[in-house]
Write a protein that holds these residues in place. Structure first.
Motif, PDB file in Angstrom:
ATOM      1  N   ALA A 251       0.850  -1.199   0.000  1.00 40.35           N
ATOM      2  CA  ALA A 251       0.000   0.000   0.000  1.00 40.35           C
ATOM      3  C   ALA A 251       0.880   1.242   0.000  1.00 40.35           C
ATOM      4  O   ALA A 251       1.288   1.736   1.057  1.00 40.35           O
ATOM      5  CB  ALA A 251      -0.936  -0.004   1.209  1.00 40.35           C
ATOM      6  N   ALA A 252       1.197   1.746  -1.191  1.00 40.65           N
ATOM      7  CA  ALA A 252       2.129   2.870  -1.304  1.00 40.65           C
ATOM      8  C   ALA A 252       1.651   4.087  -0.528  1.00 40.65           C
ATOM      9  O   ALA A 252       2.460   4.807   0.071  1.00 40.65           O
ATOM     10  CB  ALA A 252       2.313   3.230  -2.779  1.00 40.65           C
ATOM     11  N   ALA A 253       0.334   4.326  -0.518  1.00 45.33           N
ATOM     12  CA  ALA A 253      -0.206   5.500   0.177  1.00 45.33           C
ATOM     13  C   ALA A 253       0.078   5.423   1.673  1.00 45.33           C
ATOM     14  O   ALA A 253       0.372   6.441   2.313  1.00 45.33           O
ATOM     15  CB  ALA A 253      -1.703   5.607  -0.080  1.00 45.33           C
ATOM     16  N   PHE A 254      -0.013   4.231   2.228  1.00 38.95           N
ATOM     17  CA  PHE A 254       0.255   4.053   3.658  1.00 38.95           C
ATOM     18  C   PHE A 254       1.707   4.372   3.984  1.00 38.95           C
ATOM     19  O   PHE A 254       1.999   5.128   4.924  1.00 38.95           O
ATOM     20  CB  PHE A 254      -0.082   2.620   4.068  1.00 38.95           C
ATOM     21  CG  PHE A 254       0.387   2.256   5.458  1.00 38.95           C
ATOM     22  CD1 PHE A 254      -0.317   2.676   6.573  1.00 38.95           C
ATOM     23  CD2 PHE A 254       1.547   1.501   5.642  1.00 38.95           C
ATOM     24  CE1 PHE A 254       0.113   2.353   7.855  1.00 38.95           C
ATOM     25  CE2 PHE A 254       1.980   1.179   6.913  1.00 38.95           C
ATOM     26  CZ  PHE A 254       1.263   1.603   8.014  1.00 38.95           C
ATOM     27  N   TRP A 255       2.639   3.805   3.234  1.00 42.36           N
ATOM     28  CA  TRP A 255       4.052   4.007   3.515  1.00 42.36           C
ATOM     29  C   TRP A 255       4.469   5.456   3.283  1.00 42.36           C
ATOM     30  O   TRP A 255       5.299   5.998   4.017  1.00 42.36           O
ATOM     31  CB  TRP A 255       4.893   3.061   2.663  1.00 42.36           C
ATOM     32  CG  TRP A 255       4.673   1.630   3.034  1.00 42.36           C
ATOM     33  CD1 TRP A 255       3.882   0.722   2.384  1.00 42.36           C
ATOM     34  CD2 TRP A 255       5.198   0.953   4.178  1.00 42.36           C
ATOM     35  NE1 TRP A 255       3.894  -0.483   3.053  1.00 42.36           N
ATOM     36  CE2 TRP A 255       4.694  -0.376   4.144  1.00 42.36           C
ATOM     37  CE3 TRP A 255       6.050   1.319   5.214  1.00 42.36           C
ATOM     38  CZ2 TRP A 255       5.025  -1.320   5.107  1.00 42.36           C
ATOM     39  CZ3 TRP A 255       6.380   0.377   6.178  1.00 42.36           C
ATOM     40  CH2 TRP A 255       5.872  -0.917   6.122  1.00 42.36           C
ATOM     41  N   GLN A 256       3.876   6.084   2.279  1.00 47.12           N
ATOM     42  CA  GLN A 256       4.176   7.496   2.047  1.00 47.12           C
ATOM     43  C   GLN A 256       3.648   8.358   3.187  1.00 47.12           C
ATOM     44  O   GLN A 256       4.325   9.294   3.640  1.00 47.12           O
ATOM     45  CB  GLN A 256       3.560   7.949   0.722  1.00 47.12           C
ATOM     46  CG  GLN A 256       3.939   9.366   0.316  1.00 47.12           C
ATOM     47  CD  GLN A 256       3.430   9.714  -1.059  1.00 47.12           C
ATOM     48  OE1 GLN A 256       2.334   9.303  -1.444  1.00 47.12           O
ATOM     49  NE2 GLN A 256       4.210  10.467  -1.827  1.00 47.12           N
ATOM     50  N   HIS A 257       2.473   8.015   3.686  1.00 51.50           N
ATOM     51  CA  HIS A 257       1.885   8.797   4.772  1.00 51.50           C
ATOM     52  C   HIS A 257       2.717   8.701   6.040  1.00 51.50           C
ATOM     53  O   HIS A 257       3.031   9.732   6.656  1.00 51.50           O
ATOM     54  CB  HIS A 257       0.460   8.322   5.051  1.00 51.50           C
ATOM     55  CG  HIS A 257      -0.080   8.775   6.376  1.00 51.50           C
ATOM     56  ND1 HIS A 257      -0.407  10.096   6.626  1.00 51.50           N
ATOM     57  CD2 HIS A 257      -0.302   8.086   7.540  1.00 51.50           C
ATOM     58  CE1 HIS A 257      -0.824  10.212   7.875  1.00 51.50           C
ATOM     59  NE2 HIS A 257      -0.768   9.016   8.451  1.00 51.50           N
ATOM     60  N   ILE A 258       3.069   7.484   6.470  1.00 52.64           N
ATOM     61  CA  ILE A 258       3.798   7.364   7.731  1.00 52.64           C
ATOM     62  C   ILE A 258       5.199   7.956   7.614  1.00 52.64           C
ATOM     63  O   ILE A 258       5.762   8.429   8.608  1.00 52.64           O
ATOM     64  CB  ILE A 258       3.863   5.901   8.216  1.00 52.64           C
ATOM     65  CG1 ILE A 258       4.593   5.022   7.213  1.00 52.64           C
ATOM     66  CG2 ILE A 258       2.481   5.362   8.513  1.00 52.64           C
ATOM     67  CD1 ILE A 258       4.889   3.629   7.729  1.00 52.64           C
ATOM     68  N   PHE A 259       5.756   7.948   6.410  1.00 52.45           N
ATOM     69  CA  PHE A 259       7.061   8.579   6.218  1.00 52.45           C
ATOM     70  C   PHE A 259       6.948  10.094   6.392  1.00 52.45           C
ATOM     71  O   PHE A 259       7.760  10.728   7.079  1.00 52.45           O
ATOM     72  CB  PHE A 259       7.602   8.236   4.835  1.00 52.45           C
ATOM     73  CG  PHE A 259       8.887   8.945   4.489  1.00 52.45           C
ATOM     74  CD1 PHE A 259      10.095   8.499   4.993  1.00 52.45           C
ATOM     75  CD2 PHE A 259       8.870  10.064   3.663  1.00 52.45           C
ATOM     76  CE1 PHE A 259      11.278   9.152   4.681  1.00 52.45           C
ATOM     77  CE2 PHE A 259      10.045  10.717   3.348  1.00 52.45           C
ATOM     78  CZ  PHE A 259      11.252  10.267   3.856  1.00 52.45           C
ATOM     79  N   GLN A 260       5.930  10.681   5.781  1.00 54.36           N
ATOM     80  CA  GLN A 260       5.760  12.132   5.840  1.00 54.36           C
ATOM     81  C   GLN A 260       5.277  12.599   7.218  1.00 54.36           C
ATOM     82  O   GLN A 260       5.606  13.712   7.636  1.00 54.36           O
ATOM     83  CB  GLN A 260       4.778  12.573   4.754  1.00 54.36           C
ATOM     84  CG  GLN A 260       5.304  12.352   3.341  1.00 54.36           C
ATOM     85  CD  GLN A 260       4.266  12.659   2.280  1.00 54.36           C
ATOM     86  OE1 GLN A 260       3.061  12.718   2.552  1.00 54.36           O
ATOM     87  NE2 GLN A 260       4.725  12.847   1.041  1.00 54.36           N
ATOM     88  N   ALA A 261       4.522  11.748   7.911  1.00 54.17           N
ATOM     89  CA  ALA A 261       3.935  12.143   9.204  1.00 54.17           C
ATOM     90  C   ALA A 261       4.674  11.547  10.392  1.00 54.17           C
ATOM     91  O   ALA A 261       4.156  11.576  11.509  1.00 54.17           O
ATOM     92  CB  ALA A 261       2.460  11.722   9.248  1.00 54.17           C
ATOM     93  N   ARG A 262       5.887  11.047  10.172  1.00 56.14           N
ATOM     94  CA  ARG A 262       6.601  10.353  11.247  1.00 56.14           C
ATOM     95  C   ARG A 262       6.851  11.264  12.445  1.00 56.14           C
ATOM     96  O   ARG A 262       6.768  10.828  13.595  1.00 56.14           O
ATOM     97  CB  ARG A 262       7.913   9.756  10.725  1.00 56.14           C
ATOM     98  CG  ARG A 262       8.915  10.787  10.197  1.00 56.14           C
ATOM     99  CD  ARG A 262      10.030  10.089   9.414  1.00 56.14           C
ATOM    100  NE  ARG A 262      11.073  11.010   9.003  1.00 56.14           N
ATOM    101  CZ  ARG A 262      10.991  11.818   7.953  1.00 56.14           C
ATOM    102  NH1 ARG A 262       9.886  11.841   7.212  1.00 56.14           N
ATOM    103  NH2 ARG A 262      12.003  12.602   7.636  1.00 56.14           N
TER     104      ARG A 262
END
Length: 432
Positions: A251-262
Motif C-alpha cells: 500500500a504505497a499510500a500508507f508508507w508514504q503517509h507514515i514517512f511524511q507524518a513520522r
C-alpha cells in the motif's frame, strides 16, 4: 551545510517492488530485538510484574520505563512478520512459502522447547524452591524428558507434557497464523485466475477508497476497539498486526503517509506517554480510583493510541534510516531469529548465576545485559558456521559452491524429508 533529507520512492511499495529487499524493516527488526533484550532484562527488576525469575533488587519506578515499550514492542514484530510473509508469497508462491514456514518456524520451535527453554524452567523452579536440594541441571534435564514426571506436577503442558513454549509462543502463533494467511492468499489467487475482471475491479476500488492517513487511523482504531471490547489478548493483537502487515505491504499510500507524518506520530506518542504515566501512577495503582467505571476504557484508549503512534513513528523513521544503515542491517538481519530464541534463557540464567554475589541494583543488571549480548554474539557465530545448527535456529542451509550444492542435492532432500516427518506431529498438535 545541511544534511540531505532522505528520499521516499512510492514505487518501492508497489506490487512490482514486493521482491525488493526492505532494508528499513530489517533495521527495525534488529532494533526491536535490542529493545526486547532490555525489556526482558527489566522484567527481572520491575516490582509487581510476574516473570520466570526475579532479582532481589526490584523497583516500582522501573515500571514507568517498561511502559515506554510494553504497549507496542510485540505488535511491531507482528507487523514486520506480515510484510515479510507478503513478500515471500509474492516471490515464491503459496506452496514453497508453506514449506519454508514449516521448516523455519516449527523446527526452531521444537528445538527451542527441547533445548533452549529448559534452563529457564530450571531457574524458575530453583527460584521458587521447587527443586530437591542439590539437584543438578543434568539430573533435572533427564527428568525433563520423562513424561508426567512428578517433579513437574504443578506445571501445565504446552505443546508437550510439562514442556511449555515460554517466550517462543511467538513462533508457535506465527506459524498458525501464517498457515491461515497462506490459505487465504492461495484462495484469492484462484479467484483472481477464475474471475480476473471482478477481482481487479475490487482491488482497484479498495485502493481508491482509502488513503494512507485513513489506513493508519483504521489500524489504530481497530487496536483500540479490541482493547475496549476486552479482546486484546496477545494472540488477537498479533493476528491484527500480522494481517495489517500483509495487506499494507504494497500500500504505497500508507508508507508514504507514515514517512511524511513520522514526526507528528512521534510527538503524539510523547504526549500520550505522559498521559499513560499519569493514568498508571495516579489512577491505576490506586485501588479506590481503579475501580471506577470510566478508568478501564480510558486506560485502554490511551494505552492503545500510544502503541499505535509508536508503531507508525517507528515504521516512518525506519524508512528514513533504512538505506543509511543498509550494510549494517544486511550483516546482522540473519542473527535476529537465533538471538530471539536464545536471549531470554541467557538473561534468566545470567541473573540466576549472578544473584548470590549481590552486585547491587546498578551493577547486576549491567552485567546481565553484557553477558546476554556477549553470549548471543558468540552463540550466533557458532550457529552460523554449522548447517545443522543453522536449520535448528531457523536459518538457511548454506553451501560453499554450486558444485557442492549439486552434490548435496540428494542429501538435502533426504534431510528435508526427515525434517518434515519429525515436524508433522507437532504441526497436527498445533492445528488441533
Amino acid at each position: 551545510m545541511q544534511r540531505p533529507k532522505p528520499n521516499f520512492d512510492v514505487s518501492d511499495c508497489l506490487n512490482d517492488g514486493l521482491t525488493q529487499r526492505r532494508h528499513d524493516l530489517e533495521l527495525l527488526r534488529i532494533v526491536a530485538l535490542c529493545i526486547l533484550i532490555f525489556y526482558h532484562t527489566g522484567m527481572l527488576y520491575v516490582s509487581g510484574w510476574d516473570f520466570h525469575f526475579k532479582s532481589d533488587y526490584q523497583s516500582e519506578t522501573l515500571a514507568n520505563w517498561m511502559l515506554l515499550v510494553n504497549p507496542w514492542r510485540m505488535s511491531l514484530l507482528w507487523f514486520i512478520s506480515g510484510v515479510a510473509l507478503r513478500h515471500a508469497l509474492h516471490k515464491y508462491g503459496s506452496w514453497i512459502s508453506l514449506r519454508q514456514r514449516c521448516v523455519r518456524l516449527l523446527l526452531p520451535l521444537l528445538f527451542g522447547v527441547l533445548v533452549v527453554v529448559p534452563p529457564q524452567l530450571y531457574v524458575e523452579m530453583a527460584g521458587k524452591a521447587q527443586l530437591p536440594s542439590g539437584l543438578t541441571y543434568l539430573e533435572f534435564y533427564r527428568a525433563f524428558w520423562q513424561w508426567n514426571h512428578p517433579l513437574f506436577a504443578d506445571y501445565s503442558s504446552g505443546i508437550l507434557p510439562h514442556m511449555d513454549v515460554n517466550h517462543l509462543w511467538y513462533l508457535r502463533e506465527l506459524w498458525k497464523f501464517s498457515l491461515l494467511l497462506i490459505v487465504l492468499h492461495f484462495a484469492w489467487n484462484k479467484l483472481s485466475s477464475m474471475f480476473p475482471a471482478a477481482v481487479s475491479a475490487i482491488e482497484t476500488r479498495m485502493g481508491l477508497a482509502v488513503d494512507g492517513a485513513r489506513l493508519s487511523a483504521l489500524l489504530i482504531l481497530a487496536l483500540v476497539a479490541l482493547d475496549v471490547a476486552h479482546l486484546d489478548d496477545r494472540n488477537m493483537t498479533g493476528l491484527l498486526f500480522l494481517l495489517a502487515g500483509y495487506f499494507l505491504a504494497s500500500a504505497a499510500a500508507f508508507w508514504q503517509h507514515i514517512f511524511q507524518a513520522r514526526r507528528q506520530y512521534l510527538i503524539g506518542a510523547a504526549v500520550l506517554y505522559v498521559l499513560l504515566l499519569c493514568m498508571y501512577n495516579l489512577v491505576w495503582l490506586v485501588p479506590t480510583r481503579k475501580e471506577q467505571a470510566w478508568v478501564d476504557p480510558s486506560a485502554a484508549i490511551i494505552y492503545r493510541l500510544y502503541a499505535g503512534c509508536c508503531i507508525m513513528a517507528a515504521l516512518g523513521y525506519a524508512r528514513s534510516f533504512g538505506e543509511r544503515f543498509q550494510a549494517f542491517s544486511q550483516r546482522w538481519s540473519e542473527a535476529v531469529l537465533p538471538i530471539y530464541i536464545l536471549h531470554q534463557s541467557l538473561i534468566v540464567v545470567a541473573a540466576y548465576v549472578l544473584k548470590p554475589y549481590a552486585f547491587g541494583a546498578v551493577l547486576e543488571p549491567m552485567l546481565v545485559i553484557v553477558l546476554t549480548v556477549a553470549g548471543s554474539y558468540v552463540a550466533y557465530l557458532v550457529i552460523a558456521r554449522f548447517n545443522v545448527l543453522r536449520v535448528c535456529f531457523g536459518l538457511k542451509w548454506t553451501v560453499v559452491s554450486a558444485e557442492a550444492g549439486e552434490q548435496a542435492g540428494l542429501g538435502w532432500r533426504i534431510r528435508q524429508g526427515l525434517a518434515y516427518l519429525v515436524l508433522v506431529p507437532l504441526a497436527i498438535k498445533l492445528v488441533l
